[in-house]
Design an enzyme around this catalytic site. Structure first.
Site, short mmCIF file in Angstrom:
data_model
loop_
_atom_site.label_atom_id
_atom_site.label_comp_id
_atom_site.label_asym_id
_atom_site.label_seq_id
_atom_site.Cartn_x
_atom_site.Cartn_y
_atom_site.Cartn_z
N ARG A 184 0.83 -1.20 0.00
CA ARG A 184 0.00 0.00 0.00
C ARG A 184 0.87 1.26 0.00
O ARG A 184 0.55 2.23 -0.69
CB ARG A 184 -0.96 -0.03 1.19
CG ARG A 184 -2.11 -1.00 0.95
CD ARG A 184 -2.95 -1.28 2.18
NE ARG A 184 -4.07 -2.14 1.79
CZ ARG A 184 -4.92 -2.71 2.63
NH1 ARG A 184 -4.78 -2.51 3.94
NH2 ARG A 184 -5.90 -3.47 2.19
N TYR A 214 -6.24 -0.53 -6.94
CA TYR A 214 -5.68 -1.79 -6.43
C TYR A 214 -4.97 -1.62 -5.09
O TYR A 214 -4.78 -0.52 -4.61
CB TYR A 214 -4.80 -2.50 -7.45
CG TYR A 214 -3.60 -1.82 -8.04
CD1 TYR A 214 -3.09 -0.62 -7.58
CD2 TYR A 214 -2.93 -2.43 -9.12
CE1 TYR A 214 -1.96 -0.06 -8.14
CE2 TYR A 214 -1.82 -1.87 -9.69
CZ TYR A 214 -1.33 -0.68 -9.20
OH TYR A 214 -0.22 -0.12 -9.77
N GLU A 215 -4.60 -2.75 -4.49
CA GLU A 215 -4.05 -2.81 -3.13
C GLU A 215 -5.03 -2.23 -2.10
O GLU A 215 -4.64 -1.57 -1.14
CB GLU A 215 -2.69 -2.11 -3.04
CG GLU A 215 -1.59 -2.78 -3.81
CD GLU A 215 -1.45 -4.26 -3.50
OE1 GLU A 215 -1.82 -4.67 -2.38
OE2 GLU A 215 -1.00 -5.01 -4.37
N GLY A 216 -6.30 -2.48 -2.30
CA GLY A 216 -7.33 -1.93 -1.43
C GLY A 216 -7.77 -0.59 -1.98
O GLY A 216 -7.00 0.37 -1.98
#
Length: 565
Positions: free
Chosen positions: A295, A434-436
């Protein structure tokens, strides 16, 4: 134009703003490192970015990755660039020296990674996933697994991937369906499909080590029933050599809006052999080690692309002649026009403040991972937990905004391919997803990092900031900053008081709250940079307080309206 690595600004942060040598004085792992070494590494990273990565960025975007019956081929020049990357030691910067790493601080690495994202985001993603994989194994695998896999991941001979998402299970990993059946020899057989797997298949490394979330047959429902497995593309023999092909294969690659030279794969497992990491039902706990590092990495994508867009827009604005300006005979360069100055200053202020926050967060992570003082570690873990969702979401939201502003500076030329500005916009857009997703980051911030601990993490951070601010010179901006931080604290406690049990309301205000906090932190960092004594920073600080910080006032009012205040 050629990318100009902002090494001077980076070293200003390392030496004058955060004084990393002094901060890390009690950390034995960093005892042999100093600012001279950091500067040399940044200089070399800048050269690698400009001379190796930037020249294949546009061609990589135009060619993209190619798929043929399970085999993925990266664009022309990528294999050679990857070999240079590995030989240059760039994959091993922060890794444990016990397994061949260099053990350098994350606070330095964030700056190196920013440069790589600036010049070739697609390329940088491969190494980012590998770094996340070896840090996860370092934290959670047994010694035999570490000995077997870490050296070649750290060297870059092998790469890593993170296999979480399924077609029906994106952010809600609790409903994933991939199954893992235990075998008599202690291994597991995994079956299922994963989608959106960055670097799941490519032709640059000899092996790919997949970290896969799956369910055991007796697993409880929901997130608590998820386990983590190491699933290699090729099996690894006891002597470390590569063995037979495992039953995990790429079924297809996605055709995307941007980052086209990054292979985004569908990965299919049909009784693929895997090895459990850290025991049954520990998957999410382990995976968060990797996810949190990723993140921050994806946040740096926003900063890097913003910096690249700013440099190109600044150069173009000095060269492009349009209209008239006071004091200029004939046609003036557009940088003489106030609206263009506003755009460029906005780009610069957001990007440089984001870079400062990245170094600050990197230093907290360094203390969390390398300090031997329990109190220092506990505090650093709290601060990293609080700041990570802010960094991921705000860096990428603003990075996308900065890239679109840069495109606007170019006018019609920003919309056509030859100038490169439209690629930055396309590449930057995925970072908010992406990545949350950034909405998930905001929910994590307000739910887990504010409400769950009743504002304790934020109070701890604000205490440090206020002590620091006491030493700043008296100014109108100092008074405004104190007022802003008081407002952040007051608003946060009101959120805790009013919304602790109302998750729908938390969701409704979460993104506004995250942006409000980030703008407040940027104000502190701008004043801190100005206090370090650079006139150019003081001018930018004043612009930030006049023109960008006021955005926070509207966000605060929006949240208060929702609170019914």
């Amino acid at each position: 134009m050629q990318y100009q690595a902002p090494v001077d600004d980076m070293m200003f942060l390392i030496k004058d703003v955060f004084n990393l040598e002094q901060r890390f004085k009690g950390i034995a792992d960093f005892a042999d490192f100093d600012s001279e070494l950091y500067a040399a590494i940044l200089e070399e990273a800048g050269k690698f970015s400009t001379n190796v990565l930037q020249p294949i960025n546009r061609s990589g975007d135009e060619e993209g990755c190619q798929y043929d019956d399970g085999v993925v081929t990266t664009p022309k020049g990528f294999k050679e660039a990857y070999q240079a990357y590995v030989e240059g030691g760039w994959q091993s910067l922060t890794a444990n020296p016990q397994y061949g790493g260099q053990g350098l601080p994350k606070a330095l690495h964030v700056l190196v990674e920013e440069m790589f994202y600036a010049t070739n985001t697609s390329f940088c993603l491969y190494g980012s996933l590998t770094a996340g994989a070896y840090h996860l194994l370092q934290a959670h695998a047994d010694d035999a697994t570490k000995d077997k896999y870490l050296p070649k991941l750290i060297s870059g001979e092998w790469s890593g991937s993170m296999c979480l998402t399924e077609a029906h299970a994106g952010s809600d990993l609790g409903i994933l369906k991939t199954k893992a059946e235990p075998q008599e020899d202690g291994s597991y057989k995994l079956s299922g499909s994963k989608i959106f797997i960055t670097g799941g298949e490519h032709d640059m490394a000899d092996n790919i080590i997949h970290l896969v979330l799956a369910r055991l047959p007796d697993a409880p429902a929901g997130p608590k029933g998820i386990s983590l497995f190491l699933v290699p593309k090729f099996m690894v023999n006891d002597d470390g050599s590569i063995g037979e092909r495992n039953a995990i294969r790429c079924g297809s690659i996605e055709h995307k809006m941007g980052i086209k030279a990054s292979s985004t794969c569908v990965m299919n497992m049909d009784n693929a052999t895997g090895f459990i990491i850290d025991g049954p039902h520990q998957g999410l706990r382990c995976m968060f080690t990797m996810m949190n590092l990723e993140r921050l990495s994806i946040g740096l994508q926003g900063i890097g692309l913003g910096e690249m867009s700013y440099q190109q827009a600044f150069d173009y604005a000095n060269e492009r002649l349009q209209g008239r300006a006071e004091g200029v005979e004939g046609t003036a360069p557009i940088i003489r026009h106030g609206d263009v100055q506003r755009m460029l200053k906005t780009m610069q202020c957001y990007t440089q403040a984001g870079r400062a926050l990245a170094v600050w967060l990197g230093a907290w992570l360094d203390e969390a991972f390398h300090s031997t003082d329990d109190a220092v570690i506990a505090k650093a873990q709290n601060m990293a937990a609080l700041l990570t969702p802010v960094a991921k979401a705000f860096f990428t939201d603003i990075g996308y905004e900065v890239c679109t502003i840069g495109q606007q500076v170019f006018g019609g030329h920003g919309y056509v391919r030859e100038w490169g500005m439209e690629q930055h916009v396309r590449d930057a857009r995925i970072a908010q997803i992406y990545e949350g997703t950034n909405g998930i980051q905001a929910l994590d911030l307000i739910g887990r990092k504010i409400v769950a601990n009743k504002g304790a993490f934020l109070s701890e951070l604000l205490t440090d900031m206020r002590v620091d601010i006491e030493g700043f010179s008296d100014s109108a901006q100092k008074s405004l900053l104190i007022e802003q931080l008081n407002g952040l604290e007051d608003l946060s406690y009101k959120v805790v008081e009013n919304f602790s049990d109302d998750h729908d309301k938390q969701q409704y205000i979460a993104c506004d709250y995250l942006h409000f906090m980030a703008l407040s932190l940027y104000a502190y960092l701008w004043l801190k940079m100005a206090e370090a004594g650079q006139d150019s920073k003081r001018e930018s600080m004043e612009f930030y307080f006049k023109r960008l910080l006021p955005r926070a006032y509207g966000l605060k009012k929006s949240i208060e309206n929702e609170l019914g205040l």
